[in-house]
Design a protein around this motif. Structure first.
Motif, PDB file in Angstrom:
ATOM      1  N   UNK A 146       0.786  -1.181   0.078  1.00  0.00           N
ATOM      2  CA  UNK A 146      -0.055  -0.011   0.179  1.00  0.00           C
ATOM      3  C   UNK A 146       0.926   1.367   0.009  1.00  0.00           C
ATOM      4  N   UNK A 147       0.734   2.090   1.041  1.00  0.00           N
ATOM      5  CA  UNK A 147       1.478   3.228   1.242  1.00  0.00           C
ATOM      6  C   UNK A 147       2.863   3.081   2.055  1.00  0.00           C
ATOM      7  N   UNK A 148       2.903   1.915   2.620  1.00  0.00           N
ATOM      8  CA  UNK A 148       3.687   1.498   3.705  1.00  0.00           C
ATOM      9  C   UNK A 148       4.923   0.919   3.178  1.00  0.00           C
ATOM     10  N   UNK A 149       6.119   0.767   4.095  1.00  0.00           N
ATOM     11  CA  UNK A 149       7.156   0.138   3.520  1.00  0.00           C
ATOM     12  C   UNK A 149       6.673  -1.334   3.788  1.00  0.00           C
ATOM     13  N   UNK A 150       7.126  -2.216   2.836  1.00  0.00           N
ATOM     14  CA  UNK A 150       6.755  -3.748   2.721  1.00  0.00           C
ATOM     15  C   UNK A 150       6.971  -4.351   4.249  1.00  0.00           C
ATOM     16  N   UNK A 151       8.014  -3.908   4.932  1.00  0.00           N
ATOM     17  CA  UNK A 151       8.160  -4.685   6.197  1.00  0.00           C
ATOM     18  C   UNK A 151       6.756  -4.774   7.156  1.00  0.00           C
ATOM     19  N   UNK A 152       6.079  -3.737   6.658  1.00  0.00           N
ATOM     20  CA  UNK A 152       4.738  -3.507   7.447  1.00  0.00           C
ATOM     21  C   UNK A 152       4.104  -4.891   7.433  1.00  0.00           C
ATOM     22  N   UNK A 153       3.905  -5.394   6.156  1.00  0.00           N
ATOM     23  CA  UNK A 153       3.215  -6.709   5.958  1.00  0.00           C
ATOM     24  C   UNK A 153       3.874  -7.970   6.589  1.00  0.00           C
ATOM     25  N   UNK A 154       5.195  -7.831   6.423  1.00  0.00           N
ATOM     26  CA  UNK A 154       6.122  -8.999   7.016  1.00  0.00           C
ATOM     27  C   UNK A 154       5.868  -8.895   8.380  1.00  0.00           C
ATOM     28  N   UNK A 155       6.018  -7.621   9.067  1.00  0.00           N
ATOM     29  CA  UNK A 155       5.995  -7.869  10.410  1.00  0.00           C
ATOM     30  C   UNK A 155       4.437  -8.425  10.793  1.00  0.00           C
ATOM     31  N   UNK A 156       3.315  -8.066  10.160  1.00  0.00           N
ATOM     32  CA  UNK A 156       2.285  -8.413  10.625  1.00  0.00           C
ATOM     33  C   UNK A 156       2.082  -9.842  10.527  1.00  0.00           C
ATOM     34  N   UNK A 157       2.437 -10.491   9.315  1.00  0.00           N
ATOM     35  CA  UNK A 157       2.684 -11.993   9.173  1.00  0.00           C
ATOM     36  C   UNK A 157       3.273 -12.686  10.312  1.00  0.00           C
ATOM     37  N   UNK A 158       4.521 -12.091  10.766  1.00  0.00           N
ATOM     38  CA  UNK A 158       5.201 -12.697  11.710  1.00  0.00           C
ATOM     39  C   UNK A 158       4.336 -12.395  13.227  1.00  0.00           C
ATOM     40  N   UNK A 159       3.831 -11.381  13.484  1.00  0.00           N
ATOM     41  CA  UNK A 159       3.100 -11.224  14.532  1.00  0.00           C
ATOM     42  C   UNK A 159       1.910 -12.283  14.586  1.00  0.00           C
ATOM     43  N   UNK A 160       1.189 -12.605  13.681  1.00  0.00           N
ATOM     44  CA  UNK A 160       0.037 -13.517  13.478  1.00  0.00           C
ATOM     45  C   UNK A 160       0.854 -15.095  13.972  1.00  0.00           C
ATOM     46  N   UNK A 161       2.035 -15.187  13.529  1.00  0.00           N
ATOM     47  CA  UNK A 161       2.349 -16.602  13.862  1.00  0.00           C
ATOM     48  C   UNK A 161       2.916 -16.655  15.160  1.00  0.00           C
ATOM     49  N   UNK A 203     -10.259 -19.646  12.775  1.00  0.00           N
ATOM     50  CA  UNK A 203     -11.182 -18.658  13.315  1.00  0.00           C
ATOM     51  C   UNK A 203     -10.910 -17.147  12.918  1.00  0.00           C
ATOM     52  N   UNK A 204      -9.460 -16.997  13.219  1.00  0.00           N
ATOM     53  CA  UNK A 204      -9.174 -15.475  13.103  1.00  0.00           C
ATOM     54  C   UNK A 204      -9.450 -14.982  11.547  1.00  0.00           C
ATOM     55  N   UNK A 205      -9.261 -15.855  10.811  1.00  0.00           N
ATOM     56  CA  UNK A 205      -9.489 -15.432   9.114  1.00  0.00           C
ATOM     57  C   UNK A 205     -10.736 -15.335   9.114  1.00  0.00           C
ATOM     58  N   UNK A 206     -11.447 -16.100   9.719  1.00  0.00           N
ATOM     59  CA  UNK A 206     -13.206 -16.045   9.443  1.00  0.00           C
ATOM     60  C   UNK A 206     -13.572 -14.616  10.072  1.00  0.00           C
ATOM     61  N   UNK A 222      -2.443 -14.652   4.584  1.00  0.00           N
ATOM     62  CA  UNK A 222      -3.727 -14.522   4.345  1.00  0.00           C
ATOM     63  C   UNK A 222      -4.339 -13.539   5.430  1.00  0.00           C
ATOM     64  N   UNK A 223      -4.024 -13.901   6.562  1.00  0.00           N
ATOM     65  CA  UNK A 223      -5.045 -13.092   7.843  1.00  0.00           C
ATOM     66  C   UNK A 223      -4.328 -11.751   7.645  1.00  0.00           C
ATOM     67  N   UNK A 224      -2.967 -11.662   7.443  1.00  0.00           N
ATOM     68  CA  UNK A 224      -2.402 -10.356   7.656  1.00  0.00           C
ATOM     69  C   UNK A 224      -2.905  -9.247   6.343  1.00  0.00           C
ATOM     70  N   UNK A 225      -3.249  -9.983   5.139  1.00  0.00           N
ATOM     71  CA  UNK A 225      -3.740  -9.338   3.988  1.00  0.00           C
ATOM     72  C   UNK A 225      -5.073  -8.974   4.138  1.00  0.00           C
ATOM     73  N   UNK A 226      -6.022  -9.968   4.468  1.00  0.00           N
ATOM     74  CA  UNK A 226      -7.398  -9.551   4.840  1.00  0.00           C
ATOM     75  C   UNK A 226      -7.728  -8.335   5.893  1.00  0.00           C
ATOM     76  N   UNK A 274       1.244 -15.094  17.526  1.00  0.00           N
ATOM     77  CA  UNK A 274       0.105 -14.865  18.467  1.00  0.00           C
ATOM     78  C   UNK A 274      -0.478 -16.607  18.454  1.00  0.00           C
ATOM     79  N   UNK A 275      -0.097 -17.290  17.703  1.00  0.00           N
ATOM     80  CA  UNK A 275      -0.560 -18.903  17.704  1.00  0.00           C
ATOM     81  C   UNK A 275       0.732 -19.592  17.970  1.00  0.00           C
ATOM     82  N   UNK A 276       1.695 -18.963  18.787  1.00  0.00           N
ATOM     83  CA  UNK A 276       2.722 -19.930  19.234  1.00  0.00           C
ATOM     84  C   UNK A 276       3.796 -20.610  18.501  1.00  0.00           C
TER      85      UNK A 276
END
Length: 157
Positions: free
Chosen positions: A18-33, A147-150, A109-113, A35-37
């Motif tokens: 989007x308008x943010x550095x790509x690191x924003x998405x990568x960080x969001x993916x890692x944070x989701x991982x 369930x988080x994706x849903x 997918x969760x981070x993208x949605x 969150x689920x241990x």
């Protein structure tokens, strides 16, 4: 071993999510991982999941720097091909071969949605792909993660 976060940020230098550095998405993916241990190899794959797909870094370099396990997960999440259909076919085939990578792909997918604006084409595309995605991914991930994706899909209406 190299640091996956630093490696991925360097590989994606100058790219935007989007308008943010790509690191924003990568960080969001890692944070989701997290969150689920999911452990370090999953988090490394989370940082690196788009490197082969979106940069000039070859999978062989990922394997050399991060080992076979991370490279297999990254490869399974890598969509290559001229069309989205072709890219998805490759990813689904990769996830069948390396089911543990499903957690990384679901985190992506969760981070993208969660980042998709309400009513966006991104969200509509994910809805169109939902059944095929679920058939491949859902059997290999924790129910709470699915369930988080849903919830994200519902919450983005």
């Amino acid at each position: 071993m190299a640091n996956a976060r630093s490696f991925a940020i360097a590989a994606h230098a100058g790219q935007l999510y989007g308008d943010a550095p790509y690191e924003t998405h990568l960080s969001a993916v890692v944070l989701v991982l997290r969150d689920f241990g999911f452990d370090d190899s999953y988090q490394d794959a989370g940082w690196l999941h788009d490197v082969v797909e979106d940069t000039s870094v070859p999978l062989t370099e990922i394997r050399e720097q991060f080992g076979d396990t991370v490279a297999q997960m990254v490869d399974a999440c890598t969509g290559l091909g001229p069309t989205r259909h072709d890219r998805n076919v490759r990813i689904y085939s990769g996830l069948r071969a390396c089911p543990k990578a499903a957690a990384v792909k679901l985190a992506d997918r969760i981070a993208n949605v969660e980042a998709a604006p309400p009513g966006s084409e991104h969200r509509a595309r994910y809805l169109r792909e939902a059944d095929a995605f679920a058939a491949i991914v859902r059997p290999h991930v924790p129910p709470a993660m699915w369930q988080r994706l849903e919830q994200a899909m519902i919450g983005n209406d």
